[in-house]
Write an enzyme that holds these catalytic residues in place. Structure first.
Site, PDB file in Angstrom:
ATOM      1  CG  HIS A 133      43.533  41.799  30.553  1.00  0.00           C
ATOM      2  ND1 HIS A 133      43.614  40.838  31.537  1.00  0.00           N
ATOM      3  CD2 HIS A 133      42.337  42.400  30.733  1.00  0.00           C
ATOM      4  CE1 HIS A 133      42.520  40.855  32.265  1.00  0.00           C
ATOM      5  NE2 HIS A 133      41.725  41.802  31.801  1.00  0.00           N
ATOM      6  CG  ASP A 151      46.411  39.205  32.525  1.00  0.00           C
ATOM      7  OD1 ASP A 151      46.791  40.245  31.942  1.00  0.00           O
ATOM      8  OD2 ASP A 151      45.214  38.976  32.792  1.00  0.00           O
ATOM      9  CB  SER A 160      40.259  42.587  34.641  1.00  0.00           C
ATOM     10  OG  SER A 160      39.472  41.657  33.953  1.00  0.00           O
ATOM     11  CB  THR A 164      42.954  37.305  35.779  1.00  0.00           C
ATOM     12  OG1 THR A 164      43.519  37.643  34.520  1.00  0.00           O
ATOM     13  CG2 THR A 164      42.677  35.814  35.828  1.00  0.00           C
ATOM     14  N   GLY A 185      65.422  23.199  29.257  1.00  0.00           N
ATOM     15  CA  GLY A 185      66.201  22.935  28.051  1.00  0.00           C
ATOM     16  C   GLY A 185      65.859  21.610  27.413  1.00  0.00           C
TER      17      GLY A 185
END
Length: 475
Positions: free
Chosen positions: A125, A155, A229, A245, A288
């Site tokens: 970000h 991120d 960040s 973060t 799956g």
């Protein structure tokens, strides 16, 4: 005179005390914000160098080694100003100097992890949609960075800088962190030059936070503020154990500091970096299956004592789950030893494993315990519409961003629609989210694709576009 042990205890409390973290906003908006130029901060009172002849513990020697590896990351993005008057030639002649574009700037942090190659680890970000990325080193040098790749869902981003005489941080083993371990956060909060905050590890493996992607966070009470960040979370040995973060405050940043900072573990970041270096993208594995949360009534019918776990509702043919013997009606209560309370929790664990890895599952079948091991197969990143049905020709489908998936949303997203294609002529547009269809129920891209083994006579899609919902008949 106060005894020496008491004085040392007070000194340690002063050195490590005051650990708080400020939130970014009420919705965990953890994007690095544009911040003012560095300001001088008055020096605080220093601890004495020694007490009764004994040196006072200090983080300074470790920080002298570590801080040159933490950099400032400045990004610029050119944004076109939307103004209907700019489309009129008359107004453009009258006001030729009115800007039709503006430049958005933001400031974050990064960590040098390879001095020889100039590799810098930061948050996705921080550099998302940036047209220009500049990195400022601790010695004042500023260099333009090359984008190598990023992974929105964790991120994590990787950039390269062409500079010599760099200092890199060694990567520690974040799996060894324990609650109560001391950690130090380093970054550039609010545009200040390198700033250090200290705290302890408040929790490990933190999940269940709305608005974020795949989650396995280190929680700390060291302050992590806008601009932090992408910065470093280090242990007392000076090893990188996390990438800062976000901070969390449900009441918004004006509510004050509540000491909830989040960092991405280095073990997770290391796996992402390895894939970005080799392939430029991250490929994930999948079981799956489709799953749902348990209700109390379902739990009782299945012979379970509590309503927790992920109830398997569908097993896709040819999947790792099918090969492992997983069946609809099974309830997964743990994966790789980690407790599973919901379908989202199982999806989160699954998404953090690389392709080809084995997932050990604790299952309840007819109320009885069962242990199964499933090998994760590669998860498709995108599916072309023409490979599913001719009526979808020209459209490309992808999974929802993990931030939406973790918030409980399901469906698939239209990433691209070619102009003049069959899908475009039916009204499908890039950015549409398909939540229901006459082709059958689906939760993600894998089950969406599996449903087209028997194309329906009429293909109707229920889509979400912005804040509106509607049905499209594909022709």
């Amino acid at each position: 005179m106060r005894p020496l042990p008491t004085l040392l205890t007070l000194a340690l409390a002063a050195a490590f005390g005051g650990f708080v973290a400020s939130a970014i906003n009420a919705n965990l908006d953890n994007r690095a914000e544009a911040a003012p130029a560095s300001l001088a901060i008055p020096a605080t009172a220093a601890l004495p160098a020694s007490v009764a002849g004994q040196p006072v513990p200090s983080l300074a020697p470790m920080l002298e080694r570590v801080m040159p590896a933490v950099v400032s990351v400045n990004t610029k993005q050119v944004v076109r100003v939307r103004n209907p008057y700019f489309n009129d030639p008359f107004f453009r002649r009258l006001f030729p100097e009115v800007p039709q574009e503006r430049i958005n700037e933001s400031l974050g942090s990064g960590v040098i992890i390879d001095a020889a190659e100039g590799l810098v680890l930061t948050n996705h970000h921080v550099i998302d949609n940036a047209d220009d990325v500049q990195v400022t080193l601790s010695d004042g040098r500023t260099v333009k960075a090359e984008f190598l790749g990023s992974d929105r869902d964790t991120d994590v981003a990787l950039i390269r800088i062409p500079a010599d005489k760099l200092t890199a941080l060694p990567l520690g083993d974040s799996a060894q962190l324990r609650v109560g371990d001391f950690v130090v956060a380093i970054g550039n909060p609010f545009g200040f030059s390198q700033t250090v905050t200290s705290g302890i590890v408040s929790a490990v493996g933190r999940t269940g936070i709305r608005g974020l992607g795949y989650q396995n966070f280190i929680q700390t009470d060291a302050s992590i503020n806008p601009g932090n960040s992408g910065g470093a979370l280090v242990n007392l040995q000076g090893q990188l154990v996390g990438i800062n973060t976000a901070s969390f405050n449900p009441q918004g940043s004006m509510a004050g500091n509540i000491g909830l900072g989040l960092a991405i573990p280095t073990n997770l970041a290391r796996d992402v970096v390895d894939q970005l270096v080799k392939h430029g993208v991250v490929v994930r594995g999948t079981l799956g299956i489709e799953a749902q949360n348990l209700t109390q009534a379902l739990a009782q019918n299945l012979g379970l004592s509590e309503a927790r776990g992920a109830l398997v509702t569908r097993v896709l043919a040819g999947s790792g789950a099918a090969a492992a013997g997983i069946k609809p009606g099974d309830v997964v209560v743990a994966a790789n030893g980690q407790r599973i309370d919901s379908a989202v929790a199982l999806h989160n664990v699954e998404g953090l494993q690389p392709v080809g890895s084995a997932l050990s599952l604790d299952v309840r079948r007819d109320g009885k315990p069962l242990q199964l091991k499933a090998t994760l197969k590669e998860q498709a990143r995108a599916v072309a519409g023409e490979s599913l049905d001719p009526r979808l020709a020209g459209a490309t489908f992808v999974d929802l961003p993990e931030t939406l998936r973790q918030a409980g949303d399901g469906g698939v997203m239209v990433s691209e629609v070619k102009r003049g294609s069959r899908a475009a002529n039916s009204g499908l547009a890039a950015g549409d989210v398909i939540i229901q269809s006459s082709v059958g129920e689906f939760a993600d891209l894998a089950s969406w694709r599996a449903n087209f083994q028997k194309p329906p006579q009429q293909l109707v899609l229920r889509i979400v576009r912005g804040n509106a919902r509607g049905d499209l008949v594909m022709r």
